[in-house]
Design a protein around this motif. Sequence first.
Motif, mmCIF file in Angstrom:
data_model
loop_
_atom_site.group_PDB
_atom_site.id
_atom_site.type_symbol
_atom_site.label_atom_id
_atom_site.label_comp_id
_atom_site.label_asym_id
_atom_site.label_seq_id
_atom_site.Cartn_x
_atom_site.Cartn_y
_atom_site.Cartn_z
ATOM 1 N N ASP A 290 57.586 50.497 15.137
ATOM 2 C CA ASP A 290 56.655 51.451 15.739
ATOM 3 C C ASP A 290 56.971 51.826 17.186
ATOM 4 O O ASP A 290 56.717 52.959 17.602
ATOM 5 C CB ASP A 290 55.222 50.873 15.685
ATOM 6 N N ASP A 291 57.479 50.862 17.960
ATOM 7 C CA ASP A 291 57.649 51.102 19.399
ATOM 8 C C ASP A 291 58.761 50.190 19.924
ATOM 9 O O ASP A 291 58.545 48.976 20.075
ATOM 10 C CB ASP A 291 56.327 50.821 20.125
ATOM 11 N N ILE A 292 59.929 50.732 20.206
ATOM 12 C CA ILE A 292 61.093 49.936 20.574
ATOM 13 C C ILE A 292 60.871 49.176 21.877
ATOM 14 O O ILE A 292 61.362 48.051 22.055
ATOM 15 C CB ILE A 292 62.369 50.815 20.663
ATOM 16 N N ASN A 293 60.125 49.760 22.813
ATOM 17 C CA ASN A 293 59.864 49.066 24.082
ATOM 18 C C ASN A 293 58.955 47.853 23.875
ATOM 19 O O ASN A 293 59.165 46.788 24.478
ATOM 20 C CB ASN A 293 59.232 50.029 25.096
ATOM 21 N N ARG A 294 57.949 48.017 23.005
ATOM 22 C CA ARG A 294 57.094 46.877 22.689
ATOM 23 C C ARG A 294 57.891 45.795 21.969
ATOM 24 O O ARG A 294 57.672 44.595 22.154
ATOM 25 C CB ARG A 294 55.912 47.331 21.834
ATOM 26 N N TYR A 295 58.827 46.226 21.125
ATOM 27 C CA TYR A 295 59.714 45.283 20.424
ATOM 28 C C TYR A 295 60.492 44.424 21.424
ATOM 29 O O TYR A 295 60.557 43.198 21.295
ATOM 30 C CB TYR A 295 60.664 46.080 19.535
ATOM 31 N N LYS A 296 61.041 45.054 22.452
ATOM 32 C CA LYS A 296 61.806 44.315 23.466
ATOM 33 C C LYS A 296 60.906 43.362 24.244
ATOM 34 O O LYS A 296 61.300 42.232 24.546
ATOM 35 C CB LYS A 296 62.492 45.311 24.409
ATOM 36 N N ARG A 297 59.703 43.825 24.567
ATOM 37 C CA ARG A 297 58.775 42.960 25.302
ATOM 38 C C ARG A 297 58.400 41.734 24.470
ATOM 39 O O ARG A 297 58.324 40.612 24.995
ATOM 40 C CB ARG A 297 57.508 43.742 25.682
ATOM 41 N N ARG A 298 58.161 41.962 23.187
ATOM 42 C CA ARG A 298 57.779 40.844 22.329
ATOM 43 C C ARG A 298 58.937 39.851 22.141
ATOM 44 O O ARG A 298 58.707 38.630 22.081
ATOM 45 C CB ARG A 298 57.284 41.359 20.973
ATOM 46 N N LEU A 299 60.149 40.368 22.056
ATOM 47 C CA LEU A 299 61.299 39.466 21.989
ATOM 48 C C LEU A 299 61.401 38.630 23.255
ATOM 49 O O LEU A 299 61.653 37.415 23.202
ATOM 50 C CB LEU A 299 62.590 40.269 21.786
ATOM 51 N N GLN A 300 61.224 39.276 24.412
ATOM 52 C CA GLN A 300 61.264 38.541 25.678
ATOM 53 C C GLN A 300 60.164 37.487 25.729
ATOM 54 O O GLN A 300 60.391 36.345 26.167
ATOM 55 C CB GLN A 300 61.118 39.509 26.857
ATOM 56 N N ASN A 301 58.979 37.843 25.240
ATOM 57 C CA ASN A 301 57.875 36.878 25.189
ATOM 58 C C ASN A 301 58.219 35.688 24.284
ATOM 59 O O ASN A 301 57.867 34.541 24.585
ATOM 60 C CB ASN A 301 56.597 37.551 24.678
ATOM 61 N N LEU A 302 58.903 35.975 23.181
ATOM 62 C CA LEU A 302 59.288 34.907 22.265
ATOM 63 C C LEU A 302 60.303 33.970 22.919
ATOM 64 O O LEU A 302 60.165 32.745 22.842
ATOM 65 C CB LEU A 302 59.880 35.502 20.976
ATOM 66 N N TYR A 303 61.305 34.536 23.580
ATOM 67 C CA TYR A 303 62.288 33.705 24.286
ATOM 68 C C TYR A 303 61.599 32.874 25.371
ATOM 69 O O TYR A 303 61.915 31.687 25.560
ATOM 70 C CB TYR A 303 63.379 34.575 24.913
ATOM 71 N N ASP A 304 60.669 33.511 26.088
ATOM 72 C CA ASP A 304 59.927 32.781 27.118
ATOM 73 C C ASP A 304 59.178 31.599 26.510
ATOM 74 O O ASP A 304 59.199 30.481 27.048
ATOM 75 C CB ASP A 304 58.920 33.707 27.811
ATOM 76 N N LEU A 305 58.514 31.847 25.376
ATOM 77 C CA LEU A 305 57.740 30.798 24.720
ATOM 78 C C LEU A 305 58.634 29.631 24.303
ATOM 79 O O LEU A 305 58.251 28.455 24.444
ATOM 80 C CB LEU A 305 57.011 31.374 23.499
ATOM 81 N N MET A 306 59.821 29.938 23.808
ATOM 82 C CA MET A 306 60.764 28.882 23.422
ATOM 83 C C MET A 306 61.096 27.984 24.617
ATOM 84 O O MET A 306 61.177 26.754 24.486
ATOM 85 C CB MET A 306 62.061 29.505 22.882
ATOM 86 N N VAL A 307 61.284 28.593 25.772
ATOM 87 C CA VAL A 307 61.614 27.822 26.977
ATOM 88 C C VAL A 307 60.392 27.062 27.480
ATOM 89 O O VAL A 307 60.502 25.901 27.896
ATOM 90 C CB VAL A 307 62.168 28.753 28.081
ATOM 91 N N TYR A 308 59.208 27.683 27.446
ATOM 92 C CA TYR A 308 57.996 27.025 27.920
ATOM 93 C C TYR A 308 57.711 25.741 27.141
ATOM 94 O O TYR A 308 57.134 24.794 27.686
ATOM 95 C CB TYR A 308 56.780 27.952 27.780
ATOM 96 N N ILE A 309 58.107 25.702 25.871
ATOM 97 C CA ILE A 309 57.888 24.510 25.047
ATOM 98 C C ILE A 309 59.009 23.495 25.222
ATOM 99 O O ILE A 309 58.774 22.306 25.438
ATOM 100 C CB ILE A 309 57.744 24.889 23.564
ATOM 101 N N SER A 310 60.257 23.958 25.141
ATOM 102 C CA SER A 310 61.394 23.041 25.116
ATOM 103 C C SER A 310 61.740 22.453 26.482
ATOM 104 O O SER A 310 62.160 21.295 26.576
ATOM 105 C CB SER A 310 62.620 23.746 24.531
ATOM 106 N N LEU A 311 61.553 23.229 27.536
ATOM 107 C CA LEU A 311 61.948 22.757 28.864
ATOM 108 C C LEU A 311 61.089 21.576 29.338
ATOM 109 O O LEU A 311 61.637 20.538 29.743
ATOM 110 C CB LEU A 311 61.890 23.918 29.861
ATOM 111 N N PRO A 312 59.757 21.682 29.288
ATOM 112 C CA PRO A 312 58.956 20.509 29.684
ATOM 113 C C PRO A 312 59.224 19.285 28.809
ATOM 114 O O PRO A 312 59.254 18.154 29.320
ATOM 115 C CB PRO A 312 57.509 20.998 29.516
ATOM 116 N N ALA A 313 59.424 19.519 27.502
ATOM 117 C CA ALA A 313 59.705 18.396 26.605
ATOM 118 C C ALA A 313 61.004 17.701 26.996
ATOM 119 O O ALA A 313 61.087 16.461 26.996
ATOM 120 C CB ALA A 313 59.780 18.891 25.165
#
Length: 442
Positions: A290-313
């Motif tokens: 539906d929206d390529i810019n939203r797609y990129k933002r959501r991918l960035q959010n997903l990568y961020d989430l992966m780091v927010y979980i794995s880095l503190p652990a």
Amino acid sequence: MRIPSIPGFDQQALEKYFKNTGMSFIGKVGSLIITMLVNIKIANYLHSTNFGILNGAITYVYFFQAVTSLGLDYYIVKELHQFPENRDRILGTSFRLKLMAGLVALPLIFLAYQVYPARSTPYLFVLILSFTGIIQSVNIVDPYFQSQVQSKYIMQVQVVSYLISAVIKLSLIYFFKAPVLWFVYAFLFDWVLLSAGYIITYQRKGRSITQWKYNGELARKLVSYSWPLIISGVMVSIYMRIDQIMLQNMRNAAEAGAYATVVRFSEAWYFIPSVIVSTLFPAILNARRDDINRYKRRLQNLYDLMVYISLPAAIIISFAAPLIYKLFKPEYAYAAPVLAVHIWSGVFVFLGVANGQQLIAEDYVRMSFIRTGFGAIVNILLNLLLIPKMGIMGTAIATLIAYACSTFFIILIPKLSRQGIMMLKSLFLVSLFQKIFIFEKK
């Protein structure tokens, strides 16, 4: 209970998913805790040398699981979704294919062992565990319940099986003072328990495995779809396990046993990114449509989430490693600093799982196993260089570098380099600081 909101994703959709999979996730965590505690007992009972010998057999057979599974589970779920009326034909065909793959794996494992055996691990141990490929052919019941959004039944089977397995293994330690060979049979029996549980659960839900039917045309279709996943699975197996066999062959079984305790702790949480990605990726795919810019933002959010979980652990486990190894006998204590290094591999695994789904979504499946192959080559070369000089610490360093190289290999590919840069922004918390800066401006 209301789950925490995740920026960029639909809260209602997330809650719907977690209602279906939350119990399954809890079951995995519970089973994991049981397994880890029992493995500590086994490691202490067998001591590092025998534990290394046992782990050598388990690791060797692991290399062939991609062959015996045929990478079919995803396509079984897909076929059952599209053609639910063909349930018995789909399950019967998949079962036959997996059974044949398990039989073919037996001579393949024998030939591989003749070329590059696991030193100190008798072939008898490997042969016994080789039959897991045949036994697990029944596990196609798992994707069936997934397709019915009934993963809770699989969770129940797994928890009960792990509890029975724990009782058996602890009995071998405390009541029978069993030799290492008995534990080889015990690990094989784990698969028997799971398979029996799957069959019983399937039958209790009004189904019957006697109604399964084989269809040659469907078999060719499934294999034609899944062969890239078979190759990718073999690459992943080598990539993630070859270091343990190399360490055992280049040093000794005792060091391999100590390193096995590191790997089991470090990799215990690797199922988490798969759960998160499968939860969030439908929303990401919708945004791509539906929206390529939203797609990129959501991918960035997903990568961020992966780091927010794995880095503190990774940080917590690094400092807690000496305390963790208080649970083991003193002969394992030198592995604590190795765990403090190896645990950081998880950061790259989390990012790699997220990016791997992006590669599949954008039809770069071939690139997925190319980069895994690249990681395997880096891992082998670094192990050859570092194991003779540094032992198990060299193996951990080689694994960490190889995982990082594999994850960020796409930076070298012009059409995919942007994804690599996005992951780097998440890894170094650049995107986090950007969000804070924008929030403060508002």
